[in-house]
Scaffold this motif. Structure first.
Motif, PDB file in Angstrom:
ATOM      1  N   PRO A  28       0.928  -1.272  -0.150  1.00  0.00           N
ATOM      2  CA  PRO A  28      -0.191  -0.010  -0.113  1.00  0.00           C
ATOM      3  C   PRO A  28       0.921   1.148   0.068  1.00  0.00           C
ATOM      4  N   ILE A  29       0.286   2.137  -0.706  1.00  0.00           N
ATOM      5  CA  ILE A  29       1.020   3.605  -0.625  1.00  0.00           C
ATOM      6  C   ILE A  29       0.412   4.556   0.150  1.00  0.00           C
ATOM      7  N   GLN A  30      -0.518   4.157   1.195  1.00  0.00           N
ATOM      8  CA  GLN A  30      -1.314   5.149   1.832  1.00  0.00           C
ATOM      9  C   GLN A  30      -1.577   4.544   3.208  1.00  0.00           C
ATOM     10  N   ASP A  31      -2.169   4.968   4.385  1.00  0.00           N
ATOM     11  CA  ASP A  31      -2.176   4.567   5.720  1.00  0.00           C
ATOM     12  C   ASP A  31      -3.200   3.035   5.489  1.00  0.00           C
ATOM     13  N   PHE A  32      -4.024   3.385   4.814  1.00  0.00           N
ATOM     14  CA  PHE A  32      -5.248   2.172   4.602  1.00  0.00           C
ATOM     15  C   PHE A  32      -6.099   2.542   3.317  1.00  0.00           C
ATOM     16  N   CYS A  33      -6.654   1.593   2.882  1.00  0.00           N
ATOM     17  CA  CYS A  33      -7.858   1.509   1.607  1.00  0.00           C
ATOM     18  C   CYS A  33      -8.955   0.836   2.108  1.00  0.00           C
ATOM     19  N   ALA A  47     -12.069  -0.448  -4.658  1.00  0.00           N
ATOM     20  CA  ALA A  47     -11.796   0.875  -4.602  1.00  0.00           C
ATOM     21  C   ALA A  47     -11.721   1.183  -3.394  1.00  0.00           C
ATOM     22  N   CYS A  48     -11.067   2.369  -2.849  1.00  0.00           N
ATOM     23  CA  CYS A  48     -10.938   3.008  -1.676  1.00  0.00           C
ATOM     24  C   CYS A  48     -11.952   3.930  -1.350  1.00  0.00           C
ATOM     25  N   LYS A  49     -12.451   3.881  -0.059  1.00  0.00           N
ATOM     26  CA  LYS A  49     -13.492   4.579   0.607  1.00  0.00           C
ATOM     27  C   LYS A  49     -13.009   5.927   0.989  1.00  0.00           C
ATOM     28  N   ASP A  50     -13.729   6.746   0.703  1.00  0.00           N
ATOM     29  CA  ASP A  50     -13.021   8.355   1.134  1.00  0.00           C
ATOM     30  C   ASP A  50     -12.370   8.387   2.400  1.00  0.00           C
ATOM     31  N   PRO A  51     -11.243   8.639   2.578  1.00  0.00           N
ATOM     32  CA  PRO A  51     -10.544   8.285   4.052  1.00  0.00           C
ATOM     33  C   PRO A  51     -11.384   9.335   5.132  1.00  0.00           C
ATOM     34  N   LYS A  52     -11.953  10.461   4.693  1.00  0.00           N
ATOM     35  CA  LYS A  52     -12.905  11.262   5.577  1.00  0.00           C
ATOM     36  C   LYS A  52     -13.964  10.531   5.996  1.00  0.00           C
TER      37      LYS A  52
END
Length: 218
Positions: A28-33, A47-52
């Motif tokens: 992963p290239i982000q904290d979570f997806c 696909a990733c949920k909006d982190p917010k």
């Protein structure tokens, strides 16, 4: 000459890196997806949920203490926890599952083509083992009780069975989001179309009628 050697070493290093990259889950290239299950699953997950919009419950699941249904010929049950149940697993390269066994139930020989596996016994007494690759084909096995841990290396045939008179269970963690599973007996004797019975009879050194019975059973 020195430049050619350096170039060859660089190519070998690149090849090894590509092989390692191609045979493991993506990093992963982000904290979570967190999985957005409104969209279709792709090769590398949802696909990733909006982190917010991510909440703690996206990473939480209860109910793993509930036993599975072992009323089947094997006397066992394996329940993999999916991304729809625990969306925070998406892209993290891990899978968890619970396996339950009736007295003397078995999880038949199988392997995971894309993952190593670690199991932790939570109830009962379980025999767990795996077989090394050719030509040794060594069986390495242990009797496990509550709290014991056993590791099955990726791609090696392994099995578990309850060797007690009560129920047994373990929790498994696998090193891939999509570890896959190949049941050896079902793959060999239940393929579609079937492998020629004369070939299997020669491979297993048994009468062809035995093969027919195994194919019918699968």
């Amino acid at each position: 000459m020195e430049a050619i050697i350096l170039l060859l070493l660089a190519l070998i290093s690149l090849t090894c890196s590509i092989i390692a990259f191609a045979t493991s889950d993506q990093i992963p290239i982000q904290d979570f997806c967190v999985a957005d299950v409104k969209y279709s699953e792709t090769v590398y997950g949802y696909a990733c949920k909006d982190p917010k919009l991510v909440i703690a419950d996206d990473f939480y699941l209860s109910g793993t203490e509930l036993a599975g249904n072992t009323s089947n010929p094997f006397g066992s049950s394996a329940k993999r926890i999916s991304l729809t149940q625990l969306p925070g697993l998406n892209t993290l390269g891990i899978t968890i599952a619970r396996a339950d066994f009736a007295p003397w139930g078995v999880n038949p020989p199988h392997y995971h083509p894309r993952a190593s596996e670690i199991i932790t016994v939570v109830e009962g007494t379980i025999e767990a083992g795996f077989i090394t690759s050719n030509p040794e084909n060594r069986l390495l096995k242990k009797i496990l009780v509550k709290g014991d841990v056993f590791v099955n290396p990726r791609g090696l045939v392994h099995y578990q069975r309850n060797v007690g008179d009560g129920n047994a269970a373990f929790i498994a963690a696998l090193a891939s989001q999509n570890p896959g599973v190949v049941m050896v007996g079902n793959a060999v004797f239940g393929s579609d179309p079937t492998i020629s019975s004369d070939l299997l009879a020669k491979a297993f050194h048994v009468d062809e009628n035995v093969i027919h019975k195994l194919q019918e059973a699968n």
